[in-house]
Design a protein around this motif. Sequence first.
Motif, PDB file in Angstrom:
ATOM      1  N   LEU A 190       0.833  -1.207   0.000  1.00  0.00           N
ATOM      2  CA  LEU A 190       0.000   0.000   0.000  1.00  0.00           C
ATOM      3  C   LEU A 190       0.868   1.258   0.000  1.00  0.00           C
ATOM      4  CD1 LEU A 190      -2.906  -1.030   2.415  1.00  0.00           C
ATOM      5  CD2 LEU A 190      -2.925  -0.932  -0.089  1.00  0.00           C
ATOM      6  N   LEU A 191       2.003   1.191   0.686  1.00  0.00           N
ATOM      7  CA  LEU A 191       2.877   2.368   0.741  1.00  0.00           C
ATOM      8  C   LEU A 191       3.503   2.663  -0.625  1.00  0.00           C
ATOM      9  CD1 LEU A 191       4.567   1.815   4.207  1.00  0.00           C
ATOM     10  CD2 LEU A 191       3.034   3.681   3.564  1.00  0.00           C
ATOM     11  N   GLN A 192       3.584   1.640  -1.483  1.00  0.00           N
ATOM     12  CA  GLN A 192       4.170   1.848  -2.806  1.00  0.00           C
ATOM     13  C   GLN A 192       3.117   2.173  -3.866  1.00  0.00           C
ATOM     14  OE1 GLN A 192       6.480  -1.700  -3.610  1.00  0.00           O
ATOM     15  NE2 GLN A 192       7.514  -1.474  -1.630  1.00  0.00           N
TER      16      GLN A 192
ATOM     17  N   LEU B 107      -2.321   7.628   3.475  1.00  0.00           N
ATOM     18  CA  LEU B 107      -1.107   7.340   2.714  1.00  0.00           C
ATOM     19  C   LEU B 107      -0.421   8.634   2.298  1.00  0.00           C
ATOM     20  CD1 LEU B 107      -2.432   4.333   0.644  1.00  0.00           C
ATOM     21  CD2 LEU B 107      -0.567   4.256   2.301  1.00  0.00           C
ATOM     22  N   HIS B 108      -1.206   9.618   1.895  1.00  0.00           N
ATOM     23  CA  HIS B 108      -0.655  10.908   1.484  1.00  0.00           C
ATOM     24  C   HIS B 108       0.150  11.523   2.625  1.00  0.00           C
ATOM     25  CE1 HIS B 108      -1.453  15.115  -0.477  1.00  0.00           C
ATOM     26  NE2 HIS B 108      -0.193  14.773  -0.487  1.00  0.00           N
ATOM     27  N   ARG B 109      -0.408  11.454   3.819  1.00  0.00           N
ATOM     28  CA  ARG B 109       0.289  12.025   4.979  1.00  0.00           C
ATOM     29  C   ARG B 109       1.559  11.251   5.310  1.00  0.00           C
ATOM     30  NH1 ARG B 109      -4.464  12.080   8.239  1.00  0.00           N
ATOM     31  NH2 ARG B 109      -5.767  13.693   7.321  1.00  0.00           N
ATOM     32  N   VAL B 110       1.524   9.948   5.092  1.00  0.00           N
ATOM     33  CA  VAL B 110       2.689   9.127   5.449  1.00  0.00           C
ATOM     34  C   VAL B 110       3.851   9.374   4.488  1.00  0.00           C
ATOM     35  CG1 VAL B 110       3.558   6.765   5.604  1.00  0.00           C
ATOM     36  CG2 VAL B 110       1.366   7.361   6.634  1.00  0.00           C
TER      37      VAL B 110
ATOM     38  N   LYS C  99       0.033   4.570   9.579  1.00  0.00           N
ATOM     39  CA  LYS C  99       0.440   5.843  10.196  1.00  0.00           C
ATOM     40  C   LYS C  99       1.768   5.709  10.933  1.00  0.00           C
ATOM     41  CE  LYS C  99      -4.157   7.835  10.975  1.00  0.00           C
ATOM     42  NZ  LYS C  99      -5.219   7.988  12.008  1.00  0.00           N
ATOM     43  N   LYS C 100       2.051   4.505  11.427  1.00  0.00           N
ATOM     44  CA  LYS C 100       3.298   4.302  12.163  1.00  0.00           C
ATOM     45  C   LYS C 100       4.503   4.165  11.241  1.00  0.00           C
ATOM     46  CE  LYS C 100       1.111   2.219  16.171  1.00  0.00           C
ATOM     47  NZ  LYS C 100       0.494   0.954  16.596  1.00  0.00           N
ATOM     48  N   ARG C 101       4.242   4.019   9.951  1.00  0.00           N
ATOM     49  CA  ARG C 101       5.335   3.821   8.991  1.00  0.00           C
ATOM     50  C   ARG C 101       5.743   5.142   8.359  1.00  0.00           C
ATOM     51  NH1 ARG C 101       6.709  -0.383   5.950  1.00  0.00           N
ATOM     52  NH2 ARG C 101       6.248  -2.420   6.799  1.00  0.00           N
ATOM     53  N   VAL C 102       5.886   6.163   9.130  1.00  0.00           N
ATOM     54  CA  VAL C 102       6.289   7.449   8.569  1.00  0.00           C
ATOM     55  C   VAL C 102       7.724   7.354   8.097  1.00  0.00           C
ATOM     56  CG1 VAL C 102       6.580   9.899   9.018  1.00  0.00           C
ATOM     57  CG2 VAL C 102       4.689   8.660  10.072  1.00  0.00           C
ATOM     58  N   ALA C 103       7.892   7.737   6.838  1.00  0.00           N
ATOM     59  CA  ALA C 103       9.230   7.599   6.228  1.00  0.00           C
ATOM     60  C   ALA C 103      10.238   8.504   6.947  1.00  0.00           C
ATOM     61  CB  ALA C 103       9.159   7.936   4.756  1.00  0.00           C
TER      62      ALA C 103
END
Length: 270
Positions: free
Chosen positions: A17-19, A103-106, A266-270
């Motif tokens: 999902l992050l990709q 996702l946009h925020r992350v 949300k916990k996967r903030v780059a």
Amino acid sequence: MTTSPTTAPPEGLIDALLQARRIVVFTGAGMSAESGIATFRSADADTTQGLWAQFNPQELASPDGWRSNKQRVWAWYEGRRGAVLKTQPHAGHLAIAQLADTLHRVHGHAVQVDVVTQNVDNLHERAGSLQVTHLHGSLFAPRCVACARPGAFAPGEPDESLMHLEPPRCQHCGGHIRPGVVWFGEAMPQEPWRHAEDAVDACHAMLVIGTSGVVWPAAELPINAHRLGKFVAEINPTPSGLAQYLNLQWPSTAAAGLPALIEALKKRVA
Ligand SMILES: [Zn+2]
């Protein structure tokens, strides 16, 4: 619902999902069932209570049923609409509506989420999803049988106790207004189907949620996604039979799993 999923969101699902910049969320009856809504399209005898139990699905949900007794069919669908209006979107519907923004925020990139649903209850829209394609129509989109233009409901709340109700007339041509759902013996409308196929073509990841079994032709969508090389994940308490076309199957209900998935993203903030 506040129950937790039996397992944490899979890392592979979070990574995919992050990709993804475009995501298709494909939902079926299990999604609505968690809001307490039975499968209206099929008008299953076991979900038809009280006075309606005497009728079979063909009498309530087919072109023949409509031709033989419009007032009965209209009363049935107005009753279903009234029942749906008393329900609420659950935490899974709300999580889907938050997916693109989350996702946009992350990661800072715009993400488009297309919801493709077999459900006719508009709970995705009520939860805030903006792009919703209805493969089987909607209880909230009545139309004229003669000119096919959108029709209006009679004012006021639908009365679930009525078993005989005159359908409204079209304000353009005077034809009868019919329910906007796809009946037994009717083909799925082409425009939403094409839209769904296009969304699958363009997506990077597809989530299949609340589909109780492999139903044709709807099952073509996840199968096509798989053949096109997309990431396909199923979120269901029990596997639907699509296993060979999936990258992963996460055994969870939508109402428990999807909010947990949003929190994990949300916990996967780059
Ligand atoms: Zn008309």
